[in-house]
Write a protein that holds these residues in place. Structure first.
Motif, PDB file in Angstrom:
ATOM      1  N   THR A   1       0.869  -1.175   0.000  1.00 47.98           N
ATOM      2  CA  THR A   1       0.000   0.000   0.000  1.00 47.98           C
ATOM      3  C   THR A   1       0.903   1.220   0.000  1.00 47.98           C
ATOM      4  OG1 THR A   1      -1.630  -1.222   1.278  1.00 47.98           O
ATOM      5  CG2 THR A   1      -1.879   1.178   1.211  1.00 47.98           C
TER       6      THR A   1
ATOM      7  N   MET B   1      -3.875   6.598   1.981  1.00 48.97           N
ATOM      8  CA  MET B   1      -4.619   5.905   3.014  1.00 48.97           C
ATOM      9  C   MET B   1      -4.391   6.642   4.327  1.00 48.97           C
ATOM     10  SD  MET B   1      -4.502   1.933   3.897  1.00 48.97           S
ATOM     11  CE  MET B   1      -5.297   1.269   5.323  1.00 48.97           C
TER      12      MET B   1
ATOM     13  N   PHE C   1      -5.685   7.178   8.566  1.00 49.57           N
ATOM     14  CA  PHE C   1      -6.282   6.523   9.723  1.00 49.57           C
ATOM     15  C   PHE C   1      -6.947   7.573  10.586  1.00 49.57           C
ATOM     16  CE2 PHE C   1      -2.961   3.611   8.440  1.00 49.57           C
ATOM     17  CZ  PHE C   1      -3.597   2.382   8.534  1.00 49.57           C
TER      18      PHE C   1
ATOM     19  N   GLU D   1      -3.377  -4.551   2.667  1.00 45.99           N
ATOM     20  CA  GLU D   1      -4.618  -3.779   2.617  1.00 45.99           C
ATOM     21  C   GLU D   1      -5.154  -3.827   1.194  1.00 45.99           C
ATOM     22  OE1 GLU D   1      -7.755  -1.745   3.096  1.00 45.99           O
ATOM     23  OE2 GLU D   1      -6.560  -2.118   4.873  1.00 45.99           O
TER      24      GLU D   1
ATOM     25  N   LEU E   1      -4.803   2.086  -5.163  1.00 43.05           N
ATOM     26  CA  LEU E   1      -3.648   2.981  -5.323  1.00 43.05           C
ATOM     27  C   LEU E   1      -2.750   2.588  -6.496  1.00 43.05           C
ATOM     28  CD1 LEU E   1      -2.722   3.567  -1.573  1.00 43.05           C
ATOM     29  CD2 LEU E   1      -3.968   5.087  -3.127  1.00 43.05           C
TER      30      LEU E   1
ATOM     31  N   PHE F   1      -6.954  -1.728  -0.255  1.00 42.48           N
ATOM     32  CA  PHE F   1      -6.885  -0.390  -0.844  1.00 42.48           C
ATOM     33  C   PHE F   1      -5.637  -0.243  -1.727  1.00 42.48           C
ATOM     34  CE2 PHE F   1      -6.153   4.325  -0.352  1.00 42.48           C
ATOM     35  CZ  PHE F   1      -7.244   4.719  -1.112  1.00 42.48           C
TER      36      PHE F   1
ATOM     37  N   ASN G   1       1.205   5.214  -0.647  1.00 44.96           N
ATOM     38  CA  ASN G   1       0.556   6.509  -0.849  1.00 44.96           C
ATOM     39  C   ASN G   1       1.286   7.328  -1.901  1.00 44.96           C
ATOM     40  OD1 ASN G   1      -1.337   6.062   1.162  1.00 44.96           O
ATOM     41  ND2 ASN G   1      -0.272   7.267   2.704  1.00 44.96           N
TER      42      ASN G   1
END
Length: 116
Positions: free
Chosen positions: A20, A66, A68, A53, A59, A55, A22
């Motif tokens: 994951t 992502m 939190f 993840e 990406l 997600f 970003n």
């Protein structure tokens, strides 16, 4: 474990989730909005989380980030609270308005930028 119990086991281990990762620009944008909305309680984690993840698949297709949002109820030591996927996990639903505000503001700001 199998050997300790005198049985044989076969393991089929698959690496299903990509990292994951970003987008630097999107993470900066999202963190800036979060800091503006929640001054004094927003921070950038110094260490990335190594967990998988789903997600991550998003990406890979579009730049994003992502984030939190803590939903840990007030406890003596939040660092010792059960993790999200634990059956002992408890969530403080009072954070939901802040979550909605953050997501709506991120979307509105992104759309404002797209209209320019």
């Amino acid at each position: 474990i199998a050997s300790a119990h005198r049985v044989r086991a076969e393991v089929d281990y698959r690496h299903d989730y990509p990292v994951t990762e970003n987008s630097v620009d999107e993470a900066r944008f999202a963190l800036g909005v979060a800091r503006e909305l929640f001054e004094g309680v927003t921070f950038e984690s110094p260490q990335p989380l190594p967990g998988s993840e789903d997600f991550a698949y998003v990406l890979q297709k579009v730049p994003g980030a992502m984030l939190f949002l803590s939903a840990c109820p007030p406890v003596p030591n939040p660092a010792e609270a059960p993790v999200n996927h634990s059956p002992q996990a408890v969530f403080d639903d009072s954070v939901l308005p802040n979550a909605a505000l953050l997501l709506a503001t991120l979307a509105a700001r992104r759309l404002e930028g797209a209209a320019e």
